[in-house]
Design a protein around this motif. Structure first.
Motif, PDB file in Angstrom:
ATOM      1  N   ASN A 122       0.842  -1.204   0.000  1.00 42.88           N
ATOM      2  CA  ASN A 122       0.000   0.000   0.000  1.00 42.88           C
ATOM      3  C   ASN A 122       0.882   1.260   0.000  1.00 42.88           C
ATOM      4  OD1 ASN A 122      -1.828   2.173   0.862  1.00 42.88           O
ATOM      5  ND2 ASN A 122      -3.274   0.482   1.085  1.00 42.88           N
ATOM      6  N   LEU A 123       0.596   2.187  -0.915  1.00 51.86           N
ATOM      7  CA  LEU A 123       1.434   3.399  -1.010  1.00 51.86           C
ATOM      8  C   LEU A 123       1.358   4.235   0.263  1.00 51.86           C
ATOM      9  CD1 LEU A 123       0.886   4.593  -4.702  1.00 51.86           C
ATOM     10  CD2 LEU A 123       2.494   2.930  -3.825  1.00 51.86           C
ATOM     11  N   ALA A 124       0.234   4.138   0.977  1.00 51.02           N
ATOM     12  CA  ALA A 124       0.108   4.857   2.255  1.00 51.02           C
ATOM     13  C   ALA A 124       1.073   4.266   3.282  1.00 51.02           C
ATOM     14  CB  ALA A 124      -1.333   4.765   2.749  1.00 51.02           C
ATOM     15  N   TYR A 125       1.200   2.944   3.274  1.00 50.40           N
ATOM     16  CA  TYR A 125       2.168   2.264   4.158  1.00 50.40           C
ATOM     17  C   TYR A 125       3.583   2.739   3.808  1.00 50.40           C
ATOM     18  CZ  TYR A 125       4.805  -1.473   6.453  1.00 50.40           C
ATOM     19  OH  TYR A 125       5.694  -2.170   7.245  1.00 50.40           O
ATOM     20  N   GLN A 126       3.875   2.758   2.482  1.00 52.68           N
ATOM     21  CA  GLN A 126       5.230   3.143   2.043  1.00 52.68           C
ATOM     22  C   GLN A 126       5.570   4.574   2.465  1.00 52.68           C
ATOM     23  OE1 GLN A 126       5.651   2.216  -2.171  1.00 52.68           O
ATOM     24  NE2 GLN A 126       4.666   0.230  -1.845  1.00 52.68           N
ATOM     25  N   ALA A 127       4.563   5.442   2.447  1.00 54.76           N
ATOM     26  CA  ALA A 127       4.794   6.836   2.857  1.00 54.76           C
ATOM     27  C   ALA A 127       5.162   6.895   4.338  1.00 54.76           C
ATOM     28  CB  ALA A 127       3.534   7.663   2.591  1.00 54.76           C
ATOM     29  N   ALA A 128       4.420   6.145   5.165  1.00 56.68           N
ATOM     30  CA  ALA A 128       4.691   6.150   6.607  1.00 56.68           C
ATOM     31  C   ALA A 128       6.069   5.556   6.894  1.00 56.68           C
ATOM     32  CB  ALA A 128       3.603   5.366   7.336  1.00 56.68           C
ATOM     33  N   LYS A 129       6.399   4.468   6.201  1.00 52.35           N
ATOM     34  CA  LYS A 129       7.685   3.779   6.424  1.00 52.35           C
ATOM     35  C   LYS A 129       8.859   4.691   6.055  1.00 52.35           C
ATOM     36  CE  LYS A 129       9.943  -0.314   6.935  1.00 52.35           C
ATOM     37  NZ  LYS A 129      11.256   0.182   7.289  1.00 52.35           N
ATOM     38  N   LEU A 130       8.682   5.397   4.944  1.00 54.38           N
ATOM     39  CA  LEU A 130       9.749   6.281   4.470  1.00 54.38           C
ATOM     40  C   LEU A 130      10.029   7.382   5.497  1.00 54.38           C
ATOM     41  CD1 LEU A 130      11.337   6.271   1.845  1.00 54.38           C
ATOM     42  CD2 LEU A 130       9.632   7.762   0.837  1.00 54.38           C
ATOM     43  N   LEU A 131       8.956   7.999   6.010  1.00 56.09           N
ATOM     44  CA  LEU A 131       9.133   9.064   7.019  1.00 56.09           C
ATOM     45  C   LEU A 131       9.758   8.492   8.292  1.00 56.09           C
ATOM     46  CD1 LEU A 131       5.923  11.289   6.961  1.00 56.09           C
ATOM     47  CD2 LEU A 131       8.183  11.818   6.058  1.00 56.09           C
ATOM     48  N   LYS A 132       9.282   7.325   8.663  1.00 56.64           N
ATOM     49  CA  LYS A 132       9.764   6.676   9.900  1.00 56.64           C
ATOM     50  C   LYS A 132      11.277   6.403   9.807  1.00 56.64           C
ATOM     51  CE  LYS A 132       7.926   2.878  12.597  1.00 56.64           C
ATOM     52  NZ  LYS A 132       8.378   3.535  13.812  1.00 56.64           N
ATOM     53  N   ASP A 133      11.684   5.844   8.649  1.00 57.68           N
ATOM     54  CA  ASP A 133      13.098   5.500   8.472  1.00 57.68           C
ATOM     55  C   ASP A 133      13.978   6.746   8.361  1.00 57.68           C
ATOM     56  OD1 ASP A 133      12.283   2.939   8.560  1.00 57.68           O
ATOM     57  OD2 ASP A 133      12.571   2.502   6.422  1.00 57.68           O
ATOM     58  N   LYS A 134      13.506   7.716   7.560  1.00 56.74           N
ATOM     59  CA  LYS A 134      14.327   8.913   7.332  1.00 56.74           C
ATOM     60  C   LYS A 134      14.537   9.713   8.600  1.00 56.74           C
ATOM     61  CE  LYS A 134      13.358  10.224   2.543  1.00 56.74           C
ATOM     62  NZ  LYS A 134      14.648  10.013   1.934  1.00 56.74           N
ATOM     63  N   PHE A 135      13.490   9.772   9.451  1.00 58.29           N
ATOM     64  CA  PHE A 135      13.568  10.666  10.616  1.00 58.29           C
ATOM     65  C   PHE A 135      13.617   9.901  11.937  1.00 58.29           C
ATOM     66  CE2 PHE A 135      11.739  12.951   7.052  1.00 58.29           C
ATOM     67  CZ  PHE A 135      12.643  14.005   6.953  1.00 58.29           C
ATOM     68  N   HIS A 136      13.921   8.593  11.821  1.00 58.87           N
ATOM     69  CA  HIS A 136      14.124   7.742  13.009  1.00 58.87           C
ATOM     70  C   HIS A 136      12.989   7.902  14.021  1.00 58.87           C
ATOM     71  CE1 HIS A 136      18.006   7.292  11.175  1.00 58.87           C
ATOM     72  NE2 HIS A 136      18.197   8.606  11.240  1.00 58.87           N
TER      73      HIS A 136
END
Ligand code: CDM
Ligand code: ATP
Length: 289
Positions: A66-80
């Motif tokens: 899900n692209l919504a999942y990918q958006a959350a994961k990306l923010l989570k990883d980038k900003f710890h």
């Protein structure tokens, strides 16, 4: 803590392809605008470190696809980010329809989590992150009306187009964007007049806008699915001022000025295919949240 975010669909008033790039993507020139058909995204803070997708629509994946999942994961990883989120998607935008439903959900999650997780990013930063998810996500972060270039991720804001109705009709098929781009022969393109479309928007000239709608992916999809051509014919027959396929399809939209014409086109199409909507162009950026 909960946050509701709106994820509006887009239509392409024009879509031109300039060439095929060495990275496999196509260089595009598109005029995009948001419409008031929207998914509703509810974000809830989770104490444990998870990303959960909740959706009742059987065509929408509830995992990392899900692209919504990918958006959350990306923010989570980038900003710890150490917190989690559950993302409830109320799907109103037809899936795989050329209306950027998944991209808009992802963009809404970026905007919403920026607030919920207190990240302090601006729209330009969110749009840049969005481009890592998909070509349409950057535009969806801003919403409104824009000229999109590059592979679609370079966004230049435009004024709202002239006020009109948009009737959308989607046949019972889904289309793969990758497949449509792959089948496009870039040596045989009949280019739309993007400059004249932009002029019409700046001058608020409805007739000029209608004259200049164009989408170079339309012929590719029409050749594959005759239902799309039939819907186009019906829309014209019922009196839409302009008729075009959005994105890679299969949704077709018609533009009309007058309420009476909108009702005629809407009712005419309802007898012909299952998903039909009559909506307004949202047009400018600041009506998103
Ligand atoms: C058709 C449009 O929706 C019009 O707004 C967009 O151009 C496509 O946007 P999108 O669905 O967000 O596209 P992406 O998820 O980035 O790419 C899907 C696939 O479409 C093709 N693709 C996409 C964008 C682009 N400028 N050139 C391409 O060739 C690529 O094969 C890519 O693998
Ligand atoms: N949040 C989401 N909503 C809908 N589909 C999603 C979502 N996340 C991933 N997908 C997947 O993406 C595919 C394309 O769906 P989407 O509705 O985004 O297409 P689209 O409107 O044609 O996109 P675009 O106009 O950007 O090319 C679906 O078949 C689905 O499997």
């Amino acid at each position: 803590m909960k946050l509701l975010v709106k994820a509006p669909a887009k239509i392409n008033l024009s879509l031109d392809v300039l060439n095929k790039r060495p990275d496999g993507y196509h260089e595009v020139e598109m005029i995009m605008t948001t419409i008031d058909l929207a998914d509703r995204i509810e974000l809830s803070l989770e104490e444990n470190d998870i990303i959960k997708i909740i959706s009742l629509n059987r065509f929408v994946p509830d995992d990392q696809r899900n692209l919504a999942y990918q958006a959350a994961k990306l923010l989570k990883d980038k900003f710890h980010v150490q917190k989690g989120v559950s993302i409830k998607i109320e799907k109103n935008i037809p899936v795989a329809a050329g209306l950027a439903g998944g991209s808009s959900d992802a963009a809404a999650v970026l905007r919403g989590l920026n607030k919920l997780w207190d990240l302090g990013l601006n729209l330009d930063q969110l749009a840049e992150i969005g481009a890592e998810i998909g070509s349409d996500v950057s535009f969806c972060v801003y919403g409104g009306t824009a000229l999109a270039t590059g592979r679609g991720e370079m966004i230049k804001e435009l004024p709202a187009p002239p006020i009109c109705w948009v009737v959308l009709a989607k046949p019972f098929i889904g289309v793969s964007t990758a497949d449509i781009y792959k089948r496009l022969d870039v040596s045989k393109i009949n280019h739309p007049n993007t400059k004249s479309m932009i002029d019409s928007i700046f001058h608020g000239d409805y007739d000029q806008m209608c004259e200049n709608v164009g989408n170079v992916l339309e012929d590719v999809t029409l050749n594959l699915y005759e239902e799309v051509a039939q819907i186009k014919d019906q829309m014209s027959k019922f009196g839409a001022d302009a008729v075009l396929m959005s994105g890679s399809g299969p949704t077709v939209f018609g533009l009309m000025h007058h309420d009476s014409r909108m009702h005629r086109v809407y009712n005419g199409l309802r007898g012909f295919c299952d998903q039909v909507f009559a909506v307004r162009i949202i047009g400018n950026r600041h009506s998103l949240d």
